[in-house]
Scaffold this motif. Sequence first.
Motif, PDB file in Angstrom:
ATOM      1  N   PRO A 864       0.831  -1.214   0.000  1.00  0.00           N
ATOM      2  CA  PRO A 864       0.000   0.000   0.000  1.00  0.00           C
ATOM      3  C   PRO A 864       0.863   1.259   0.000  1.00  0.00           C
ATOM      4  O   PRO A 864       1.864   1.342   0.710  1.00  0.00           O
ATOM      5  CB  PRO A 864      -0.798  -0.118   1.306  1.00  0.00           C
ATOM      6  CG  PRO A 864      -0.731  -1.563   1.681  1.00  0.00           C
ATOM      7  CD  PRO A 864       0.599  -2.047   1.191  1.00  0.00           C
ATOM      8  N   LEU A 865       0.463   2.229  -0.796  1.00  0.00           N
ATOM      9  CA  LEU A 865       1.157   3.513  -0.864  1.00  0.00           C
ATOM     10  C   LEU A 865       0.324   4.651  -0.290  1.00  0.00           C
ATOM     11  O   LEU A 865       0.859   5.586   0.295  1.00  0.00           O
ATOM     12  CB  LEU A 865       1.524   3.832  -2.317  1.00  0.00           C
ATOM     13  CG  LEU A 865       2.422   2.832  -3.039  1.00  0.00           C
ATOM     14  CD1 LEU A 865       2.572   3.221  -4.507  1.00  0.00           C
ATOM     15  CD2 LEU A 865       3.782   2.729  -2.370  1.00  0.00           C
ATOM     16  N   ALA A 866      -1.003   4.567  -0.470  1.00  0.00           N
ATOM     17  CA  ALA A 866      -1.901   5.622   0.018  1.00  0.00           C
ATOM     18  C   ALA A 866      -3.232   4.993   0.396  1.00  0.00           C
ATOM     19  O   ALA A 866      -3.682   4.045  -0.250  1.00  0.00           O
ATOM     20  CB  ALA A 866      -2.094   6.691  -1.045  1.00  0.00           C
ATOM     21  N   TRP A 867      -3.856   5.523   1.443  1.00  0.00           N
ATOM     22  CA  TRP A 867      -5.105   4.943   1.919  1.00  0.00           C
ATOM     23  C   TRP A 867      -5.929   6.011   2.625  1.00  0.00           C
ATOM     24  O   TRP A 867      -5.439   7.088   2.982  1.00  0.00           O
ATOM     25  CB  TRP A 867      -4.832   3.761   2.848  1.00  0.00           C
ATOM     26  CG  TRP A 867      -3.994   4.137   4.041  1.00  0.00           C
ATOM     27  CD1 TRP A 867      -4.414   4.547   5.269  1.00  0.00           C
ATOM     28  CD2 TRP A 867      -2.556   4.160   4.092  1.00  0.00           C
ATOM     29  NE1 TRP A 867      -3.342   4.824   6.086  1.00  0.00           N
ATOM     30  CE2 TRP A 867      -2.182   4.593   5.391  1.00  0.00           C
ATOM     31  CE3 TRP A 867      -1.543   3.858   3.171  1.00  0.00           C
ATOM     32  CZ2 TRP A 867      -0.864   4.735   5.769  1.00  0.00           C
ATOM     33  CZ3 TRP A 867      -0.224   4.006   3.550  1.00  0.00           C
ATOM     34  CH2 TRP A 867       0.108   4.424   4.847  1.00  0.00           C
ATOM     35  N   PHE A 868      -7.211   5.692   2.839  1.00  0.00           N
ATOM     36  CA  PHE A 868      -8.125   6.578   3.554  1.00  0.00           C
ATOM     37  C   PHE A 868      -8.211   6.109   5.003  1.00  0.00           C
ATOM     38  O   PHE A 868      -8.775   5.057   5.285  1.00  0.00           O
ATOM     39  CB  PHE A 868      -9.512   6.560   2.908  1.00  0.00           C
ATOM     40  CG  PHE A 868      -9.521   7.097   1.501  1.00  0.00           C
ATOM     41  CD1 PHE A 868      -9.504   8.464   1.266  1.00  0.00           C
ATOM     42  CD2 PHE A 868      -9.533   6.230   0.411  1.00  0.00           C
ATOM     43  CE1 PHE A 868      -9.517   8.962  -0.030  1.00  0.00           C
ATOM     44  CE2 PHE A 868      -9.554   6.718  -0.886  1.00  0.00           C
ATOM     45  CZ  PHE A 868      -9.534   8.089  -1.108  1.00  0.00           C
ATOM     46  N   GLU A 869      -7.650   6.895   5.901  1.00  0.00           N
ATOM     47  CA  GLU A 869      -7.595   6.484   7.298  1.00  0.00           C
ATOM     48  C   GLU A 869      -8.852   6.875   8.067  1.00  0.00           C
ATOM     49  O   GLU A 869      -9.171   6.275   9.090  1.00  0.00           O
ATOM     50  CB  GLU A 869      -6.366   7.107   7.968  1.00  0.00           C
ATOM     51  CG  GLU A 869      -6.047   6.505   9.320  1.00  0.00           C
ATOM     52  CD  GLU A 869      -4.639   6.861   9.777  1.00  0.00           C
ATOM     53  OE1 GLU A 869      -4.486   7.887  10.453  1.00  0.00           O
ATOM     54  OE2 GLU A 869      -3.694   6.110   9.436  1.00  0.00           O
ATOM     55  N   THR A 870      -9.589   7.866   7.562  1.00  0.00           N
ATOM     56  CA  THR A 870     -10.768   8.339   8.283  1.00  0.00           C
ATOM     57  C   THR A 870     -12.032   8.069   7.466  1.00  0.00           C
ATOM     58  O   THR A 870     -11.969   7.721   6.279  1.00  0.00           O
ATOM     59  CB  THR A 870     -10.682   9.846   8.569  1.00  0.00           C
ATOM     60  OG1 THR A 870     -10.924  10.570   7.357  1.00  0.00           O
ATOM     61  CG2 THR A 870      -9.313  10.223   9.099  1.00  0.00           C
ATOM     62  N   ASN A 871     -13.174   8.288   8.120  1.00  0.00           N
ATOM     63  CA  ASN A 871     -14.455   8.146   7.425  1.00  0.00           C
ATOM     64  C   ASN A 871     -14.962   9.482   6.883  1.00  0.00           C
ATOM     65  O   ASN A 871     -16.069   9.564   6.364  1.00  0.00           O
ATOM     66  CB  ASN A 871     -15.510   7.520   8.344  1.00  0.00           C
ATOM     67  CG  ASN A 871     -15.828   8.397   9.546  1.00  0.00           C
ATOM     68  OD1 ASN A 871     -15.220   9.453   9.747  1.00  0.00           O
ATOM     69  ND2 ASN A 871     -16.771   7.957  10.358  1.00  0.00           N
TER      70      ASN A 871
END
Length: 941
Positions: A864-871
């Motif tokens: 993984p390089l980038a992700w959505f940590e919040t909602n």
Amino acid sequence: MRYSTYSVFAMLLISLSSALAQTIPSPKEHFGFDIGDDYHLATYTQTEAYVKKVAVASDRTKLMDIGLTEEGRHQFMLIVSSPANLKNLAHFKEISQKMARAEGLTEDQARAMATEGKAVVWIDGGLHATETVGTHQLIETIYQLTSRKDPETMRILDNTIILLTHANPDGQEIVTNWYMREPKPEKRSLDNVPRLYEKYAGHDNNRDFFIMNLKETQNIGRQLFIEWFPQIMYNHHQAGPAGSVLAGPPYRDPFNYVFDPLMVTGIDALGAAMINRMNAENKPGYTRLGGSVFSTWYNGGLRTTTHFHNMIGLLTEIIGNPTPEEVPLVPSRLIPNGNTPFPVTPQKWHFKQSIDYSVSLNYAVLDYAARYRDELLMNIYRMGKNSIDRGSKDYWGLSPKKIDAINHAFQADPKKPTSNSANAALAQYGFIPRGGGMPVKYYDTIMKAPVLRDPRGFIIPANQPDFATAVKFVNALIRTGIQIQQATADFTVAGKKYPAGSYVVKSDQAFRPHLLDMFEPQDHPNDFQYPGGPPVRPYDAAGWTLAYTMNVQFDRILDGFDGPFKKLPYGELQSPEGHVTGAAGGGYLLSAKANNSFIAVNDLLASGIDVFRLPNGVGGKSTVESGAFFVPASAKAKSLLDKSAKDLGIEVTGIAKKPTTSMAKVSPMRIALWDTYGGSMPSGWVRFLMEQYHFPMKVIYPADIDAGDLKKKFDVIIFVTRAIPPATGADNDIFRGFDREPKEESTPAEYRPWLGKITATKSIPQIKAFLEAGGSVVTIGTSTNLAYHLKLPVKNALTEMTAAGTERPLPNEKYYIPGSVLRVNLDSTQHATWGMPSLTDVYFDASPVFKIAPEAIAKGTVVPLAWFETNKPLRSGWAWGQSYLQDGIAAFMAPIGAGKFYAFGPEITFRAQAQGTFKLLFNQLYGSGKSGSQGSDIVSE
């Protein structure tokens, strides 16, 4: 006597020349056909020659060359007015400027200038070159305005200054030559033009007007926002909605909440004049409001950017084609209503009808401007003055989020009045409703909260990591007429110290709507066809905050402030001041955080100078980030870096000794960029970036991929969005939306190598073989479909299970994100993300999001390089159901054989605007070692 005879003869010659000069050549005399004749189009070369003839022949004109196009043609603007006005043109231009900027003018002074001034009206054509009505109505309008002597035309000339501007010379040349190549008129077609009709952007040339990357945009922008400030601008387009002739003002909601209401109602007034004229001339088929999809929400278009500058921006979209067409039967369009008061019936439609409609629409606009010139001038002053006033005091702008907050405050109050005793309960709050309502205290709670008020200005610090890109942002503001100030010394605001050279943008200026739109998030309403129903798609993007997508660091200042600031002259572009500092006995360091460092590195590599990257950075007092560039000391390197620092505004740090940490030698890669017959706009924008940042590359087509042996030719291949088809379903071998390709036998031989599509049967195996042999593939947007073709252990994160136990994409009623700005988390220690901050804003347009099997991550099968940590990752725009994004992967890398596959779901190069994420592409375009491979040629020195 002889002298006297000569004088008389000379006078006769002058009189004869003057008489001849006022004989305006008709279009037929010049082109050989009347404008609007079926099966005939004019090239730009012919058009330019005609305009020059008219300019010589008419005393009602002044021809301006406003700059060169991307392909090197001269772009014209023909100014038309009465001879008396033209003699005093500079004075009327000054009045227009002063009224638009509204600086230091009293109401009485403004009124006097409005009485004296002339209304300035912009009319353009040809921005979208296949929309051929636009270019040709411009030619006919030029002829009509310079040759007619009727009372209406003379009144228009006396009271207005008309700026008739060609918006895309290159495109007219390309499209007309394509159409007219067929000798038999009935066989001529505008279909299947082989390449983009603007060198890089094609149709996206109408999405460039808040950043102004393109030369044509810059030329037009200078006239609109620095030189002339027309009170009305009219942008011609096509085609109208099926079953109508044209769509025009006023437009559907929502309009952008930063607009002055006078701008919105000004559009209404002009729209009324336009549709009234059509009806009076028995020209049916004008639709407006909900009769079309066009709105005024978006910034960035030629017409829409003017809305943010208090100009009454008009758009019409009309049918019409040099090849006759049919007005189709659409029964619902035949019922007169407020959208379409005068429906058109099905019929055969000729090009001349569209030209006549367009000229009538132009005259409707010009007649209104002539009759209400003082009101137009006064209103643009009032809008500017309103903006200055709002930016000079505590002010709370309205937006959906604030209204939601008011409703939430009411619902959360345990003492709120109930419906059973509403009036009695509301009385205790001092509010007796008529027909409902809530106490005003809930409004005051939100709309008078100090922290929720609009800013008084913004500060862009000079000591940010990528100041050169921040200056590009400042230049975008300058090109759009924003007043910029710069600090001449260090200063402190709100307890924070800023260095000299920082830029200050105060909001007490006339174009405050545009200024706020570039810094502040857009708050698009939740717009649905009906409660619980599908969303209403925005005409273009829902959110685009340029300071976010360019990753500009700035501070939002809520209170009035001042300091050692100098006002920069309007329109004066800025150049960042770079430096080479420190003892350079060991070499030089360049930051990976600065986009322009990549230009410097590419220039060094092209000159044969060694460059290294520092995978682990350099520790110590002056920490250097992972991925920084190191250049060993040499006289040649010093010379080039001195020039790069000066030209590019980058900071180069000389170091006394070579780093002792590990280093990876950088080598240029053989870069291939996918494109397709007809031209891909995303590919064109990447081509623009490659040229701007000095990356050598080759454009390739599907046939080049299908030919195989890719690793012998290239090291990396870039697939922009919409290149790779879905991996499942009926469209496996033909990507829906790009299947209208011409037949090979009907395509000129020079363009046949461009034909073809990426297919699962031929293309994907060759791409896989390229990866396994050590190549790199970078995919963006929908082209991350390649992950599914390669059967990687990833899944679509945006799905749900049906009652029948099958998986399906989330329906729009639950999840819908049109073009908006979202925030992602990044692992900035990875090679792919070097130079990036750990939290990054990305441009997201219904973009792919992935789930990755935990065991695949543990084994390094997928990284993984980038992700959505919040909602709640929304930063600007509209994100319905954004909670579904939480924990989804936005970007990843997967090793495939000896190569590497990169998947970037967000549009990391979007329209050359998303400069904050360019490095996610650039990092993948360097190899390690002499071969240019992506191996691990790590050396220690």
